[in-house]
Enzyme design. Structure first.
Site, short mmCIF file in Angstrom:
data_model
loop_
_atom_site.label_atom_id
_atom_site.label_comp_id
_atom_site.label_asym_id
_atom_site.label_seq_id
_atom_site.Cartn_x
_atom_site.Cartn_y
_atom_site.Cartn_z
N LEU A 170 -32.78 -73.90 40.88
CA LEU A 170 -32.29 -73.71 39.26
C LEU A 170 -32.48 -75.30 39.29
O LEU A 170 -32.38 -75.34 37.51
CB LEU A 170 -31.03 -74.13 39.36
CG LEU A 170 -29.67 -72.79 39.20
CD1 LEU A 170 -28.57 -72.89 39.76
CD2 LEU A 170 -29.93 -71.52 38.71
N HIS A 171 -32.54 -76.05 39.57
CA HIS A 171 -33.61 -77.39 39.36
C HIS A 171 -33.96 -77.44 38.34
O HIS A 171 -34.59 -78.52 37.62
CB HIS A 171 -33.52 -78.38 40.77
CG HIS A 171 -34.21 -77.79 41.45
ND1 HIS A 171 -33.54 -77.69 42.55
CD2 HIS A 171 -35.90 -77.90 41.74
CE1 HIS A 171 -34.98 -77.54 43.55
NE2 HIS A 171 -36.06 -77.57 42.80
N GLY A 172 -35.44 -76.29 38.99
CA GLY A 172 -36.97 -76.41 38.30
C GLY A 172 -36.38 -76.11 35.98
O GLY A 172 -37.30 -75.85 35.54
N GLU A 197 -29.51 -75.29 46.62
CA GLU A 197 -28.96 -76.49 45.47
C GLU A 197 -29.16 -77.56 46.17
O GLU A 197 -28.59 -77.87 46.84
CB GLU A 197 -28.76 -75.93 44.38
CG GLU A 197 -29.62 -75.59 42.87
CD GLU A 197 -30.82 -75.66 42.84
OE1 GLU A 197 -31.04 -77.12 42.92
OE2 GLU A 197 -31.51 -75.01 42.48
N ARG A 230 -33.69 -81.22 36.49
CA ARG A 230 -32.50 -82.12 36.88
C ARG A 230 -31.81 -81.46 38.38
O ARG A 230 -31.73 -80.54 38.50
CB ARG A 230 -32.37 -82.69 35.77
CG ARG A 230 -30.74 -81.83 35.67
CD ARG A 230 -30.01 -82.13 34.31
NE ARG A 230 -31.42 -81.79 33.22
CZ ARG A 230 -30.53 -82.59 32.12
NH1 ARG A 230 -30.23 -82.71 31.47
NH2 ARG A 230 -32.09 -81.92 31.20
#
Length: 339
Positions: A241-243, A270, A299
């Site tokens: 998800l952070h990408g 995550e 983020r």
């Protein structure tokens, strides 16, 4: 490595009586020097024993005057020490910068040094205009050595975390089908299939995985637009998800939930900005988030944001685990359709 400041100097920098950015400037110099030493094999040469400047120059096939200047900076920043008039590795360099060390950090430093040097250009304009540079994976694809380093780091992290992650979340007793979205290397799927003999896993990512595990198969597809089978017992979204920008990350969680059967298990792992982490880890996580934003428009997302996406996708959070092997990783376990 941060300079080991005497208490009075440290207080002067903290209080504003000395220019704190000077320490960042020294750190920038040190990062370049350490990378140069790493590429020259300086720390490997000293791993065999202390050397004079001339001996170190010969061992690294370098100019003695240049080696003297580089070594002086490495002494001043704590990476080298003196041993009867000869250069020697400090404990930190001997542990973390020798290629034969099981804790070798040189590849990590080299990768991040290059990323920051090449990809953080234009950061002021990106922040001012709200338009990140992007293009991380295109940039990475053009650099085979760095791409291999990046992939090895991902595999290394998964290899370290997989045992704890699998132990933390029991799968449904009748689970036979696991979908791993963005699973890349497939190590998490392989770990689950090893722990659950009836389980079969499909890893979906931009590049098709070829796994050595007989119950793990790969399929190439776009995570946001590619077709996904449904009715799975378990779906993994691990370090994915952070990408993505927030809207796409929410869409991805929703797609993962739709791929589950009713009462199926959604697992999300995550990086999170945890108070459990030490000061250095917290600072690195903040820098990691800047890099994600500027190079991928992603983020490090707050835990509450991830939980909102999970709830919005029709899943009820069952458990949240803060990993012991990584203070900056959180595992979320949710059940589809549960109240």
């Amino acid at each position: 490595m941060p300079i080991d400041l005497p208490a009075d100097e440290a207080e002067a920098f903290r209080s504003g009586h000395a220019p704190a950015p000077m320490l960042d400037l020294v750190g920038l110099m040190a990062a370049h020097a350490v990378r140069a030493g790493w590429e020259l094999g300086l720390f490997d040469a000293l791993g065999k024993g202390p050397l004079t400047t001339w001996e170190l120059a010969a061992a690294t096939r370098s100019d003695p005057a240049g080696i003297e200047q580089l070594a002086n900076l490495l002494h001043a920043t704590g990476y080298l020490r003196w041993d009867d008039g000869r250069h020697a590795n400090s404990p930190a360099a001997g542990t973390w910068l020798r290629r034969d060390s099981p804790n070798c950090y040189g590849h990590v430093l080299s990768l991040w040094h290059t990323m920051i040097e090449e990809l953080w250009t234009g950061l002021p304009e990106a922040v001012r205009e709200g338009r990140p540079r992007g293009g991380f994976y295109t940039w990475l694809a053009a650099q085979p050595e760095l791409r291999a380093t990046f992939q090895n780091l991902q595999r290394g992290l998964a290899g370290w975390l997989a045992e704890e992650v699998v132990a933390l979340t029991g799968l449904p007793a009748d689970a036979t089908s696991l979908l791993d979205l963005g699973g890349g290397h497939g190590l998490y799927s392989e770990a689950y299939c090893t722990a659950y003999p009836a389980l079969h896993a499909t890893v979906v990512d931009s590049v098709r995985l070829v796994s050595g595990h007989q119950r793990v198969t790969g399929r190439a597809a776009d995570l946001l637009t590619g077709s996904l089978d449904d009715g799975h017992d378990v779906v993994l979204l691990f370090n994915v998800l952070h990408g993505f920008p927030s809207a796409d990350a929410a869409r991805l969680v929703a797609r993962a939930a739709r791929a589950l059967r009713q009462d199926g298990l959604l697992l999300v792992l995550e990086t999170t900005a945890s108070d459990r982490a030490g000061a250095a880890e917290r600072a690195f996580t903040a820098g990691f988030s800047v890099n994600l934003w500027h190079t991928q428009n992603g983020r490090v997302y707050p835990e509450r944001q991830i939980e909102e996406w999970i709830a919005g996708a029709g899943c009820a959070l069952r458990e949240r685990h803060e990993l012991t092997r990584s203070a900056t990783h959180t595992l979320f376990a949710a059940v589809k359709g549960a109240s």
